[in-house]
Design a protein around this motif. Structure first.
Motif, PDB file in Angstrom:
ATOM      1  N   THR A 136       0.397   4.924  66.622  1.00  0.00           N
ATOM      2  CA  THR A 136       0.340   5.076  68.075  1.00  0.00           C
ATOM      3  C   THR A 136      -0.900   5.841  68.525  1.00  0.00           C
ATOM      4  N   ASP A 137      -1.604   6.461  67.572  1.00  0.00           N
ATOM      5  CA  ASP A 137      -2.850   7.157  67.934  1.00  0.00           C
ATOM      6  C   ASP A 137      -3.948   6.191  68.352  1.00  0.00           C
ATOM      7  N   LEU A 138      -3.858   4.931  67.929  1.00  0.00           N
ATOM      8  CA  LEU A 138      -4.881   3.931  68.277  1.00  0.00           C
ATOM      9  C   LEU A 138      -4.566   3.349  69.661  1.00  0.00           C
ATOM     10  N   ILE A 139      -4.619   4.215  70.643  1.00  0.00           N
ATOM     11  CA  ILE A 139      -4.126   3.907  71.990  1.00  0.00           C
ATOM     12  C   ILE A 139      -4.722   2.639  72.591  1.00  0.00           C
ATOM     13  N   GLY A 140      -6.045   2.536  72.560  1.00  0.00           N
ATOM     14  CA  GLY A 140      -6.698   1.383  73.173  1.00  0.00           C
ATOM     15  C   GLY A 140      -6.430   0.065  72.463  1.00  0.00           C
ATOM     16  N   ARG A 141      -5.956   0.152  71.254  1.00  0.00           N
ATOM     17  CA  ARG A 141      -5.771  -1.064  70.464  1.00  0.00           C
ATOM     18  C   ARG A 141      -4.330  -1.533  70.378  1.00  0.00           C
ATOM     19  N   ARG A 142      -3.451  -0.834  71.072  1.00  0.00           N
ATOM     20  CA  ARG A 142      -2.033  -1.207  70.997  1.00  0.00           C
ATOM     21  C   ARG A 142      -1.804  -2.594  71.597  1.00  0.00           C
ATOM     22  N   VAL A 143      -1.040  -3.414  70.891  1.00  0.00           N
ATOM     23  CA  VAL A 143      -0.687  -4.733  71.424  1.00  0.00           C
ATOM     24  C   VAL A 143       0.825  -4.930  71.551  1.00  0.00           C
ATOM     25  N   VAL A 144       1.598  -4.123  70.830  1.00  0.00           N
ATOM     26  CA  VAL A 144       3.056  -4.254  70.926  1.00  0.00           C
ATOM     27  C   VAL A 144       3.605  -3.115  71.785  1.00  0.00           C
ATOM     28  N   GLU A 145       4.167  -3.466  72.925  1.00  0.00           N
ATOM     29  CA  GLU A 145       4.692  -2.451  73.839  1.00  0.00           C
ATOM     30  C   GLU A 145       6.004  -1.871  73.321  1.00  0.00           C
ATOM     31  N   ARG A 146       6.184  -0.594  73.641  1.00  0.00           N
ATOM     32  CA  ARG A 146       7.364   0.118  73.169  1.00  0.00           C
ATOM     33  C   ARG A 146       8.666  -0.571  73.582  1.00  0.00           C
TER      34      ARG A 146
END
Ligand code: GDP
Ligand code: MG
Length: 186
Positions: free
Chosen positions: A125-135
């Motif tokens: 979750t630290d790779l904030i800008g790269r997240r593709v799967v929403e919580r």
């Protein structure tokens, strides 16, 4: 005071952070290895978890295996009779999330219809800008499959104990339920 033992298997695609998570848990947060060679063979991590508000504890036997073994007989043997499981994906990799359905299927064939406690873990979750799967999406899927859900950043040492503590708690709860049934019979 009861001491229980539970076999925990780690499932999920290669490079999602399974080994990093297990190792950080083993060392109480002392070790996050940035660049280590992929685990070769099998590693067994032993760790006791105290169950809050009871004198009880659950000793977790966490079985970690390398990417290489993921689709071989080794894994088939390693996965015999798990008590609980931890399914990990990488929040920056769509494929690692969709593959969770396949991993879950594999776990389920190992327990033959028995319902064992499991948790879905969204890591990195630290790779904030790269997240593709929403919580919410992951959470909903987990709930629909009867799994707990949590998110972690092993790198930032965030929440790395939660998955194992949850599994230990669920396993302990299951034990109490069975114990109660047994007591009602005698
Ligand atoms: P495994 O194949 O599932 O066991 O994955 P590893 O534990 O070997 O981790 C794969 C890579 O992801 C390693 O380079 C780790 O340092 C890195 N990694 C693990 N957890 C995190 C995390 O929370 N954030 C970031 N940014 N990298 C991570
Ligand atoms: Mg690994």
């Amino acid at each position: 005071m009861v001491k229980l033992s539970a076999k925990c298997i780690l499932a999920g695609d290669a490079t999602v952070g399974k080994s990093a998570l297990a190792q950080l848990f083993e060392t109480d947060g002392a070790h996050f290895q940035k660049n280590y060679t992929m685990t070769t063979g099998v590693e067994l991590i032993l760790k006791s978890v105290a169950i809050p508000d009871t004198g009880d504890s659950v000793e977790l036997f966490i079985f970690d295996s390398a990417g290489k073994e993921l689709f071989t007989d080794v894994l088939e043997k390693l996965w015999i009779q798990p008590s609980v499981f931890c399914l990990v994906y990488d929040v920056t990799k769509e494929q690692s999330f969709t593959n969770c359905a396949l991993w879950l299927e594999r776990v389920r064939t190992k327990v033959q219809g028995m319902q064992i406690p499991g948790i879905l873990v969204g890591n990195k979750t630290d790779l904030i800008g790269r997240r593709v799967v929403e919580r919410t999406r992951a959470q909903e899927w987990a709930t629909s499959q009867g799994l707990e859900y949590c998110e972690t950043s092993v790198k930032m040492m965030e929440n790395f104990e939660t998955p194992f503590h949850s599994l230990a708690r669920l396993f302990h709860q299951r034990y109490l339920e069975v114990e109660e049934i047994v007591q009602s019979l005698v």
